[in-house]
Design a protein around this motif. Structure first.
Motif, PDB file in Angstrom:
ATOM      1  N   LEU A   1     -20.974 -26.801   0.920  1.00  0.00           N
ATOM      2  CA  LEU A   1     -20.362 -27.968   1.546  1.00  0.00           C
ATOM      3  C   LEU A   1     -20.921 -29.274   0.987  1.00  0.00           C
ATOM      4  N   LYS A   2     -22.197 -29.288   0.645  1.00  0.00           N
ATOM      5  CA  LYS A   2     -22.800 -30.521   0.128  1.00  0.00           C
ATOM      6  C   LYS A   2     -22.243 -30.865  -1.257  1.00  0.00           C
ATOM      7  N   LEU A   3     -22.055 -29.857  -2.095  1.00  0.00           N
ATOM      8  CA  LEU A   3     -21.462 -30.111  -3.404  1.00  0.00           C
ATOM      9  C   LEU A   3     -19.999 -30.510  -3.270  1.00  0.00           C
TER      10      LEU A   3
ATOM     11  N   ALA B   1     -21.955 -27.611 -11.140  1.00  0.00           N
ATOM     12  CA  ALA B   1     -22.980 -27.060 -10.253  1.00  0.00           C
ATOM     13  C   ALA B   1     -22.405 -25.956  -9.382  1.00  0.00           C
ATOM     14  N   ARG B   2     -21.208 -26.156  -8.859  1.00  0.00           N
ATOM     15  CA  ARG B   2     -20.573 -25.118  -8.044  1.00  0.00           C
ATOM     16  C   ARG B   2     -20.310 -23.867  -8.871  1.00  0.00           C
TER      17      ARG B   2
ATOM     18  N   THR C   1     -30.319 -22.457  -7.931  1.00  0.00           N
ATOM     19  CA  THR C   1     -29.057 -22.557  -7.195  1.00  0.00           C
ATOM     20  C   THR C   1     -29.264 -23.028  -5.760  1.00  0.00           C
ATOM     21  N   SER C   2     -30.469 -23.458  -5.423  1.00  0.00           N
ATOM     22  CA  SER C   2     -30.691 -23.984  -4.083  1.00  0.00           C
ATOM     23  C   SER C   2     -29.972 -25.319  -3.932  1.00  0.00           C
TER      24      SER C   2
ATOM     25  N   ILE D   1     -28.006 -30.397  -5.821  1.00  0.00           N
ATOM     26  CA  ILE D   1     -27.753 -31.790  -5.440  1.00  0.00           C
ATOM     27  C   ILE D   1     -28.538 -32.726  -6.361  1.00  0.00           C
ATOM     28  N   GLY D   2     -29.758 -32.333  -6.710  1.00  0.00           N
ATOM     29  CA  GLY D   2     -30.517 -33.125  -7.670  1.00  0.00           C
ATOM     30  C   GLY D   2     -29.819 -33.219  -9.015  1.00  0.00           C
TER      31      GLY D   2
END
Length: 576
Positions: free
Chosen positions: A57-59, A105-106, A216-217, A222-223
């Motif tokens: 959800l954050k990505l 990233a996803r 993958t955390s 996010i970083g």
């Protein structure tokens, strides 16, 4: 005049008002559409049956912000055209870099997590008796390799688990073990060891992807995306300094596209030509249950086409850009990617949740929802459950189903079912060992077992006689579907025994039972199954009273079968 000396529509002219009114109206609707679908996506992700919780959800949020910025650039540039160039530059740089960073990233997360689940499932399949025709072996040795708190032995897992039985019961178990040492030597199932497995490539790949999981955390990914944001800010500031057309002060309303936007075009080119194709190749082999392949394809094709058309529109076709900005195509790119990543999954999740609710109501009309659903009894809707039960009973179809479950990040559920089946076989053999492994005892009637093997019951599956495991006995190898619990299977094999809900597990099966608690129920385990808290509390209460009966895992097993049915099978049925 409606047109000035440069060929643009004059501010306040009728064509200008029509264009500005129409485009700004569309932009308002677009903003409502983006915010509404995103909020609905977040709310729907809380539904455990929607399938949206497996998406990061954050990505998704960072990607939605990037699309919103690109949409603003496209629509404002098209409607009023002349607005601060530095704002246009900042929105474009941040929007494109964050969008491609979030998509990459996803994809990376999907590749790593899917491979861990799929390879774990393959390890389990290679040691599943239904697939190899051998006596069940434990897969816990491999499953614990990916645990957050790794254990060196089953004894260490026993000491670390939250579900330790009472001290008196433990002492009694070990006293019994001393008296049945020969039995344990024959019946103990050795945990799978990586160094003893001939297919070392499989385990090397599993180890590689397991090590990659730290990247993958949420914090790492996010970083990674925020690093793109920092790069975009630096590029924008440098351009503001060295190019007066994009300077913050004095503000310029007229800017040429080519020079100021070359850096972001270069970054997009790197992603489109190198990074995204590599990720797409890695994703293409996977059973994509969550649509990341579609996002990659759209990002590559639509994003590249948007950049190319915009550049050509603003340079070669500049006479058209005077009346209709080429940045309009960035808005098209943004809305298409937002629709593919948020709106389409949201619509599919709503459909899926309605289907799940319908099936739950169908099962609840039969009195006991869980028992009725697992039995597959009653009504047209239960025919789907019967189809699911038939897959569980078919070793070959079940293997394909396990692969699909792994793509849904649910391999821990099928791994639990496999371990439950192995525990079932171990328990049934151990229950009969007291009679079977003594010379003076009467063995189970061979004719009776042959009748059981030839007359396969739709619910009990089948029982078979394996080769000799002891000079004075015939060891049983059994395969019954997971819908049949351990007690029912034992009662069918040993009708002469007085078995009930209060019958405890035999000592020979106790290590595996406790290991199952540690790997699949203990919340600190990486392979823990998400179970209702009330169910876990009931289990702890039974363990605290040392009630290690043959039915202690039944509630968990039934809950996992329901989750596999509602969350995995309904998707599996649509894709096959």
């Amino acid at each position: 005049m409606a047109v000035d000396e440069n060929g643009r529509w004059v501010v306040g002219s009728l064509p200008y008002k029509i264009r500005a009114g129409v485009v700004l109206s569309v932009y308002i609707v677009y903003n409502i559409y983006v915010f509404t679908t995103y909020i609905m996506f977040v709310m729907k992700a809380r539904d455990k049956h929607s399938g949206l919780s497996q998406r990061n959800l954050k990505l998704i949020t960072l990607q939605a912000i990037a699309c919103l910025l690109l949409g603003a650039v496209g629509m404002i540039s098209t409607s009023i055209q002349q607005w601060p160039c530095f704002v246009k530059l900042w929105f474009t740089n941040i929007g494109f870099l964050m969008m491609y960073g979030a998509v990459a990233a996803r994809a990376f997360q999907h590749i790593v997590v899917s491979n861990v689940h799929i390879l774990t499932n393959k390890v389990a399949s290679n040691n599943n008796p239904a697939f190899k025709g051998l006596i069940p072996q434990s897969n816990l040795g491999v499953l614990t390799q990916t645990a957050r708190h790794r254990s060196n032995s089953q004894s260490s897992m026993f000491s670390n688990t939250e579900f330790d039985v009472s001290e008196n019961a433990t002492t009694a178990l070990y006293e019994d073990k001393k008296n049945t040492l020969d039995l344990n030597k024959t019946m103990r199932y050795t945990s799978l060891r990586i160094e003893n497995e001939p297919d070392t490539k499989l385990y090397k790949r599993l180890h590689k992807y397991t090590r990659m999981q730290r990247f993958t955390s949420n914090r790492a990914l996010i970083g990674y995306v925020l690093a793109h944001f920092v790069v975009a800010v630096i590029l924008s500031l440098v351009t503001n300094i060295i190019n007066k057309q994009y300077s913050i002060s004095p503000v310029s309303m007229v800017c040429k596209l080519v020079w100021g936007f070359l850096p972001v075009v270069a970054f997009v080119g790197i992603y489109v030509v190198f990074i995204l194709p590599v990720l797409l190749v890695k994703c293409w082999k996977l059973k994509d249950a969550y649509g990341i392949r579609n996002d990659l394809v759209i990002s590559m094709i639509i994003g590249a086409a948007c950049i190319i058309i915009t550049v050509l529109w603003e340079t070669i076709l500049f006479h058209l850009a005077l009346k209709w900005s080429g940045f309009f195509f960035t808005w098209l790119c943004a809305i298409i990617l937002h629709t593919a990543s948020i709106t389409v999954p949201l619509w599919q999740a709503i459909r899926h949740s309605r289907d799940v609710i319908h099936r739950m109501h169908g099962a609840s009309s039969l009195g006991n929802p869980m028992a009725a659903a697992i039995a597959g009894a009653g009504g047209q809707d239960m025919s789907k459950r019967s189809e699911f039960n038939s897959i569980l009973a078919d070793p070959y179809e079940y293997r394909y189903f396990c692969d699909f479950a792994a793509s849904c990040f649910c391999s821990e559920m099928t791994a639990f079912i496999d371990e439950y089946q192995a525990l079932k076989g171990l328990t049934v053999v151990a229950l009969g060992s007291e009679d079977m492994w003594r010379d003076e005892a009467n063995h189970i009637d061979t004719d009776y077992m042959a009748r059981m093997a030839s007359n396969i019951d739709s619910n009990l599956g089948y029982l078979a006689i394996a080769g000799r495991q002891h000079p004075n006995s015939r060891a049983l190898r059994l395969q019954t579907p997971p819908t049949v619990n351990i007690l029912e299977t034992a009662c069918a094999v040993y009708p002469q025994y007085d078995l009930s809900d209060s019958t405890p597990f035999p000592v020979a099966a106790m290590d595996k039972l406790v290991a199952i608690f540690s790997v699949f129920v203990n919340s600190s385990s990486y392979t823990a199954v998400s179970l209702p808290s009330a169910m876990v509390l009931r289990l702890r209460e039974r363990l605290s009273r040392s009630q290690l009966t043959l039915t202690i895992l039944d509630e968990i097993k039934d809950e996992i079968l329901n989750m596999l049915y509602f969350d995995v099978f309904t998707r599996y049925a649509r894709k096959n």
